[in-house]
Write a protein that holds these residues in place. Structure first.
Motif, PDB file in Angstrom:
ATOM      1  N   SER A 163       0.816  -1.218   0.000  1.00 45.93           N
ATOM      2  CA  SER A 163       0.000   0.000   0.000  1.00 45.93           C
ATOM      3  C   SER A 163       0.848   1.266   0.000  1.00 45.93           C
ATOM      4  N   THR A 164       1.930   1.280   0.767  1.00 46.21           N
ATOM      5  CA  THR A 164       2.758   2.487   0.798  1.00 46.21           C
ATOM      6  C   THR A 164       3.426   2.742  -0.546  1.00 46.21           C
ATOM      7  N   THR A 165       3.759   1.686  -1.269  1.00 46.25           N
ATOM      8  CA  THR A 165       4.363   1.853  -2.585  1.00 46.25           C
ATOM      9  C   THR A 165       3.339   2.353  -3.598  1.00 46.25           C
ATOM     10  N   TRP A 204       0.908   4.308  -2.845  1.00 44.66           N
ATOM     11  CA  TRP A 204       0.774   5.733  -2.522  1.00 44.66           C
ATOM     12  C   TRP A 204       1.927   6.541  -3.102  1.00 44.66           C
ATOM     13  N   HIS A 262       7.178  13.223  -2.275  1.00 45.09           N
ATOM     14  CA  HIS A 262       6.428  11.973  -2.232  1.00 45.09           C
ATOM     15  C   HIS A 262       7.369  10.774  -2.231  1.00 45.09           C
ATOM     16  N   CYS A 291       7.155   8.630   1.004  1.00 51.81           N
ATOM     17  CA  CYS A 291       6.706   7.254   0.842  1.00 51.81           C
ATOM     18  C   CYS A 291       7.849   6.280   1.106  1.00 51.81           C
ATOM     19  N   GLN A 335       7.480   5.863   4.590  1.00 50.70           N
ATOM     20  CA  GLN A 335       6.344   4.996   4.886  1.00 50.70           C
ATOM     21  C   GLN A 335       6.679   3.536   4.592  1.00 50.70           C
ATOM     22  N   ILE A 336       7.437   3.340   3.510  1.00 47.93           N
ATOM     23  CA  ILE A 336       7.878   1.980   3.196  1.00 47.93           C
ATOM     24  C   ILE A 336       8.799   1.470   4.299  1.00 47.93           C
ATOM     25  N   THR A 390       8.630   2.386   7.319  1.00 48.83           N
ATOM     26  CA  THR A 390       7.719   2.069   8.424  1.00 48.83           C
ATOM     27  C   THR A 390       7.115   0.683   8.246  1.00 48.83           C
ATOM     28  N   THR A 391       6.763   0.358   6.987  1.00 45.39           N
ATOM     29  CA  THR A 391       6.249  -0.981   6.697  1.00 45.39           C
ATOM     30  C   THR A 391       7.287  -2.045   7.041  1.00 45.39           C
ATOM     31  N   SER A 398      -2.397  -1.560   8.073  1.00 42.96           N
ATOM     32  CA  SER A 398      -3.015  -1.162   6.807  1.00 42.96           C
ATOM     33  C   SER A 398      -4.461  -0.728   6.999  1.00 42.96           C
ATOM     34  N   ILE A 441      -4.648   2.674   8.788  1.00 40.15           N
ATOM     35  CA  ILE A 441      -4.306   3.771   7.887  1.00 40.15           C
ATOM     36  C   ILE A 441      -5.476   4.087   6.968  1.00 40.15           C
TER      37      ILE A 441
END
Length: 495
Positions: free
Chosen positions: A90-92, A94, A299, A303, A306-307, A309-310, A325, A328
């Motif tokens: 999902s983060t990718t 985004w 971005h 991101c 965020q990745i 963070t994943t 997920s 979020i």
């Protein structure tokens, strides 16, 4: 204040938009004309225009996130692994969304300034050039995304059991990126011209279509009983792949309608046959690059965070990945009104600056930011109270529910300050001030959120990750309010 003269064609005649009698115009258009014509606006008129532009924009943003919510909820019925496969990438997704948004914004802000200055022909020329530029850009992104789709889940540290579905989902998402790009571009152009209604309406339609397509593509053929009558509901049984294909199909329908409306029916931006032959101008692309490039880099880096963070969450297990997920996605229902108001802020500030009215631009900035903070503050309270019901609609797995509720209730406290950063960013974009706000975002996420998350996750698990996010969002809102108050963003409007 010098009054802006209406645009004329080559024969000196007024364009068709100017011939329309004021009484025939919608109230929103009449108020927008006050900006472009240099006429004074009362506070009541400013508030009314802000609300009238914000409400459709909020609906459009909410319909977008509801579509993701529907995907997550439908896939959640299949099982935790299916949910985790989508959550992993999902983060990718985004990241790629953000790049497409940045490309569209680089052109749409220029259109807002042209419309504010009354140069509708110039706005249409920018629109035509943007179609060519963003199409090429999104095709390159699609090729990149498709090429990395098979390896991405492993790079993100996903469990072997979810890698195949995650890879397929991201592949389908990638090949439809040009369609998504056209939605962002056409919707952004209409909003910056002052038309919030059509993108909002089509956003709702896309949400409905997504439900319909998902209903038949995700689940297998099954029986159904209604009032004692037995029915057989056909289904493709594609699971995660069906969710991706359903979303792509809905996006394709809406992109086609949006482009048709923009190019043939838009009052200010519809392109005439005599304008079909145009030359690509390097200056337009340079300006788009100056506005959009910092946003694109932002971005990528955000991101990337965020990745990361994943990657921090992934070792915590499948339940933690899925809960992260879902939380979020559920939180997006809370903060998407902020993005809707930010869209209105970009339009209002952009047209005010295009008309040479910086004092009015500052007034709209303050109104929109305060409105965003108030609405998202209320949404935060509702999110805290109804967190069990929100997460419960997305998954029947108790372990995921408990983690998701915990995450939402932590995040609820950050919503007003998160709103401040979201809407203020929209204000700065309208002024073509993107570099400094992007740097502020990068510093906040990398120096505050990731540092805290890496420190807290080993001991507090997913709770530590969300505490770090809450603290960072409050810090980010504070620094954006400081920049808004200082007013330096008003000096960055020469596009």
């Amino acid at each position: 204040m010098k009054r802006n003269l209406p645009e004329t064609d080559t024969n000196g005649a007024l364009p068709e938009q100017s011939k329309e009698h004021p009484a025939a115009k919608k109230k929103t258009d009449v108020l927008l004309d006050l900006i472009r014509d240099g006429r004074p606006m009362t506070l009541r008129q400013q508030l009314r225009l802000t609300v009238e532009l914000s409400v459709p924009a909020i609906i459009a943003q909410l319909s977008s996130i509801i579509m993701q919510y529907i995907d997550a909820a439908m896939v959640g019925r299949i099982g935790a692994e299916a949910s985790a496969s989508i959550g992993l990438v999902s983060t990718t997704t985004w990241l790629f969304w953000g790049l497409c948004t940045a490309a569209a914004t680089g052109f749409s802000v220029q259109v807002a300034h042209k419309v504010g200055a009354g140069d509708l022909k110039g706005a249409r020329m920018i629109l035509l050039q943007s179609l060519a530029g963003t199409l090429v850009f999104s095709l390159l992104l699609a090729i990149l995304g498709a090429s990395i789709s098979s390896s991405l889940p492993a790079w993100l540290g996903g469990d072997v059991s979810i890698r195949r579905d995650a890879s397929i989902y991201f592949f389908i998402f990638s090949i439809f990126l040009p369609v998504l790009q056209m939605i962002f571009l056409a919707g952004g152009m209409l909003r910056c011209s002052g038309n919030m209604r059509i993108p909002s309406l089509l956003g709702v339609i896309m949400c409905v279509l997504d439900v319909v397509f998902n209903f038949f593509l995700i689940f297998p053929t099954r029986g159904c009983s209604i009032a004692g009558m037995q029915f057989t509901i056909p289904g493709a049984g594609l699971g995660v792949s069906g969710a991706a294909l359903g979303t792509a199909a809905a996006e394709t329908v809406v992109a086609s309608v949006l482009l048709w409306y923009l190019l043939t029916r838009s009052e200010k931006l519809s392109c005439h046959i005599r304008e079909s032959h145009f030359r690509l101008k390097a200056d337009t692309f340079r300006k788009a690059l100056r506005i959009g490039f910092p946003m694109g880099i932002e971005h990528v880096v955000i991101c990337g965070a965020q990745i990361l963070t994943t990657v921090i969450v992934a070792p915590l297990g499948v339940f933690a990945i899925a809960a992260n997920s879902f939380a979020i996605t559920a939180e997006s229902l809370c903060y998407m009104p902020g993005y809707g108001i930010a869209d209105a802020a970009t339009t209002l500030v952009g047209q005010s600056i295009g008309a040479g009215r910086k004092k009015l631009a500052r007034s709209f900035a303050h109104i929109t930011v305060l409105m965003g903070m108030a609405i998202m503050g209320v949404m935060g309270i509702l999110m805290y109270l109804f967190a069990p019901q929100i997460i419960g609609m997305m998954t029947p797995v108790e372990e995921i529910r408990q983690l998701g509720v915990m995450a939402l209730r932590i995040e609820a406290f950050a919503e007003p300050m998160f709103a401040a950063s979201i809407v203020a960013y929209g204000v700065f974009v309208g002024a073509a001030d993107t570099l400094v706000p992007c740097l502020m975002n990068l510093f906040s996420i990398w120096a505050v959120r990731l540092t805290l998350a890496a420190w807290l996750a080993p001991t507090l698990g997913l709770q530590g990750v969300w505490i770090a996010m809450c603290v960072e969002l409050c810090f980010r809102g504070f620094i954006f309010l400081v920049r808004l108050k200082r007013g330096r963003w008003l000096k960055c409007d020469k596009t």
